[in-house]
Design a protein around this motif. Sequence first.
Motif, PDB file in Angstrom:
ATOM      1  N   VAL A   9     -16.149  -1.528   7.238  1.00 31.93           N
ATOM      2  CA  VAL A   9     -15.675  -0.987   5.969  1.00 31.93           C
ATOM      3  C   VAL A   9     -14.585   0.062   6.174  1.00 31.93           C
ATOM      4  O   VAL A   9     -13.831   0.354   5.259  1.00 31.93           O
ATOM      5  N   ARG A  10     -14.503   0.625   7.399  1.00 29.24           N
ATOM      6  CA  ARG A  10     -13.530   1.681   7.668  1.00 29.24           C
ATOM      7  C   ARG A  10     -13.253   1.749   9.159  1.00 29.24           C
ATOM      8  O   ARG A  10     -14.151   1.594   9.971  1.00 29.24           O
ATOM      9  N   MET A  11     -11.974   1.984   9.497  1.00 26.83           N
ATOM     10  CA  MET A  11     -11.590   2.175  10.887  1.00 26.83           C
ATOM     11  C   MET A  11     -10.682   3.388  10.958  1.00 26.83           C
ATOM     12  O   MET A  11      -9.705   3.476  10.216  1.00 26.83           O
ATOM     13  N   GLU A  12     -11.019   4.333  11.836  1.00 27.50           N
ATOM     14  CA  GLU A  12     -10.190   5.516  12.055  1.00 27.50           C
ATOM     15  C   GLU A  12      -9.480   5.344  13.387  1.00 27.50           C
ATOM     16  O   GLU A  12     -10.123   5.221  14.423  1.00 27.50           O
ATOM     17  N   LEU A  13      -8.164   5.329  13.356  1.00 26.67           N
ATOM     18  CA  LEU A  13      -7.364   5.125  14.551  1.00 26.67           C
ATOM     19  C   LEU A  13      -6.970   6.470  15.161  1.00 26.67           C
ATOM     20  O   LEU A  13      -6.997   7.498  14.491  1.00 26.67           O
ATOM     21  N   ALA A  14      -6.583   6.458  16.427  1.00 28.23           N
ATOM     22  CA  ALA A  14      -6.263   7.683  17.162  1.00 28.23           C
ATOM     23  C   ALA A  14      -5.082   8.447  16.567  1.00 28.23           C
ATOM     24  O   ALA A  14      -4.997   9.658  16.716  1.00 28.23           O
ATOM     25  N   ASP A  15      -4.185   7.751  15.871  1.00 27.80           N
ATOM     26  CA  ASP A  15      -3.001   8.412  15.304  1.00 27.80           C
ATOM     27  C   ASP A  15      -3.247   8.921  13.887  1.00 27.80           C
ATOM     28  O   ASP A  15      -2.315   9.102  13.111  1.00 27.80           O
ATOM     29  N   CYS A  16      -4.519   9.164  13.549  1.00 26.54           N
ATOM     30  CA  CYS A  16      -4.932   9.707  12.247  1.00 26.54           C
ATOM     31  C   CYS A  16      -4.715   8.738  11.092  1.00 26.54           C
ATOM     32  O   CYS A  16      -4.661   9.142   9.937  1.00 26.54           O
ATOM     33  N   VAL A  17      -4.589   7.459  11.376  1.00 28.40           N
ATOM     34  CA  VAL A  17      -4.506   6.431  10.342  1.00 28.40           C
ATOM     35  C   VAL A  17      -5.925   5.971  10.042  1.00 28.40           C
ATOM     36  O   VAL A  17      -6.720   5.752  10.958  1.00 28.40           O
ATOM     37  N   VAL A  18      -6.251   5.832   8.750  1.00 30.88           N
ATOM     38  CA  VAL A  18      -7.566   5.345   8.342  1.00 30.88           C
ATOM     39  C   VAL A  18      -7.363   4.066   7.542  1.00 30.88           C
ATOM     40  O   VAL A  18      -6.607   4.052   6.565  1.00 30.88           O
ATOM     41  N   GLN A  19      -8.016   2.974   7.986  1.00 28.84           N
ATOM     42  CA  GLN A  19      -7.941   1.702   7.287  1.00 28.84           C
ATOM     43  C   GLN A  19      -9.272   1.433   6.603  1.00 28.84           C
ATOM     44  O   GLN A  19     -10.327   1.626   7.199  1.00 28.84           O
ATOM     45  N   HIS A  20      -9.212   0.963   5.346  1.00 27.66           N
ATOM     46  CA  HIS A  20     -10.406   0.632   4.575  1.00 27.66           C
ATOM     47  C   HIS A  20     -10.454  -0.878   4.377  1.00 27.66           C
ATOM     48  O   HIS A  20      -9.422  -1.502   4.103  1.00 27.66           O
ATOM     49  N   TYR A  21     -11.657  -1.443   4.497  1.00 31.08           N
ATOM     50  CA  TYR A  21     -11.848  -2.887   4.453  1.00 31.08           C
ATOM     51  C   TYR A  21     -12.841  -3.282   3.370  1.00 31.08           C
ATOM     52  O   TYR A  21     -13.735  -2.519   3.022  1.00 31.08           O
ATOM     53  N   GLU A  22     -12.676  -4.510   2.864  1.00 29.55           N
ATOM     54  CA  GLU A  22     -13.641  -5.145   1.968  1.00 29.55           C
ATOM     55  C   GLU A  22     -13.844  -6.568   2.467  1.00 29.55           C
ATOM     56  O   GLU A  22     -13.020  -7.101   3.189  1.00 29.55           O
ATOM     57  N   GLY A  23     -14.949  -7.176   2.059  1.00 31.41           N
ATOM     58  CA  GLY A  23     -15.215  -8.567   2.410  1.00 31.41           C
ATOM     59  C   GLY A  23     -16.478  -8.715   3.222  1.00 31.41           C
ATOM     60  O   GLY A  23     -17.028  -7.745   3.749  1.00 31.41           O
ATOM     61  N   ASP A  24     -16.947  -9.948   3.296  1.00 31.87           N
ATOM     62  CA  ASP A  24     -18.153 -10.265   4.048  1.00 31.87           C
ATOM     63  C   ASP A  24     -17.898 -10.170   5.542  1.00 31.87           C
ATOM     64  O   ASP A  24     -16.752 -10.205   5.996  1.00 31.87           O
ATOM     65  N   ARG A  32      -6.740  -0.844   2.003  1.00 33.68           N
ATOM     66  CA  ARG A  32      -6.034   0.433   1.886  1.00 33.68           C
ATOM     67  C   ARG A  32      -5.830   1.027   3.273  1.00 33.68           C
ATOM     68  O   ARG A  32      -6.705   0.942   4.121  1.00 33.68           O
ATOM     69  N   MET A  33      -4.669   1.615   3.478  1.00 33.99           N
ATOM     70  CA  MET A  33      -4.371   2.301   4.730  1.00 33.99           C
ATOM     71  C   MET A  33      -3.830   3.678   4.396  1.00 33.99           C
ATOM     72  O   MET A  33      -2.854   3.798   3.656  1.00 33.99           O
ATOM     73  N   GLU A  34      -4.476   4.718   4.913  1.00 32.49           N
ATOM     74  CA  GLU A  34      -4.055   6.104   4.694  1.00 32.49           C
ATOM     75  C   GLU A  34      -3.395   6.604   5.968  1.00 32.49           C
ATOM     76  O   GLU A  34      -4.006   6.583   7.036  1.00 32.49           O
ATOM     77  N   LEU A  35      -2.149   7.049   5.857  1.00 28.59           N
ATOM     78  CA  LEU A  35      -1.405   7.519   7.015  1.00 28.59           C
ATOM     79  C   LEU A  35      -1.488   9.038   7.119  1.00 28.59           C
ATOM     80  O   LEU A  35      -1.771   9.738   6.143  1.00 28.59           O
TER      81      LEU A  35
END
Length: 95
Positions: A9-24, A32-35
Motif C-alpha cells: 500500500v506504500r513504499m518509502e524510497l531512500a530519496d524521500c519519495v513516497v509511493q502509494h498503491y491500490e489494488g489486489d 500517488r507519488m509524493e516527492l
Amino acid sequence: GEQGAERMVRMELADCVVQHYEGDKGAERVVRMELADGMVHYYEGEQGAERMVRMELADCVVQHYEGDKGAERVVRMELADGMVHYYEGEQGAER
C-alpha cells in the motif's frame, strides 16, 4: 490483509519519495507519488500502465494531463491566482 493476502500500500524510497498503491495482491498499482520537494503526482491505470493525470506543484500550481503512459501531455494548468491555461498538442509540443 490476511496472512498470505498482504498487499503493498506504500513504499518509502531512500530519496524521500513516497509511493502509494491500490489494488489486489500482485496487481498493486501506483496511485500517488509524493516527492521530497512537495510535488505530488497522481496516477490512473492498471499495473504497468499507470499514467500521470495530475501534478500538484509546491507553489499551488496544478497541471492536468491526458494521454497514455509515457506520452502524457499537459491539457490544463491552474495557477495559484485562479487563472487557468488550456493547452493542445502532443507531449513536449503543448501550446
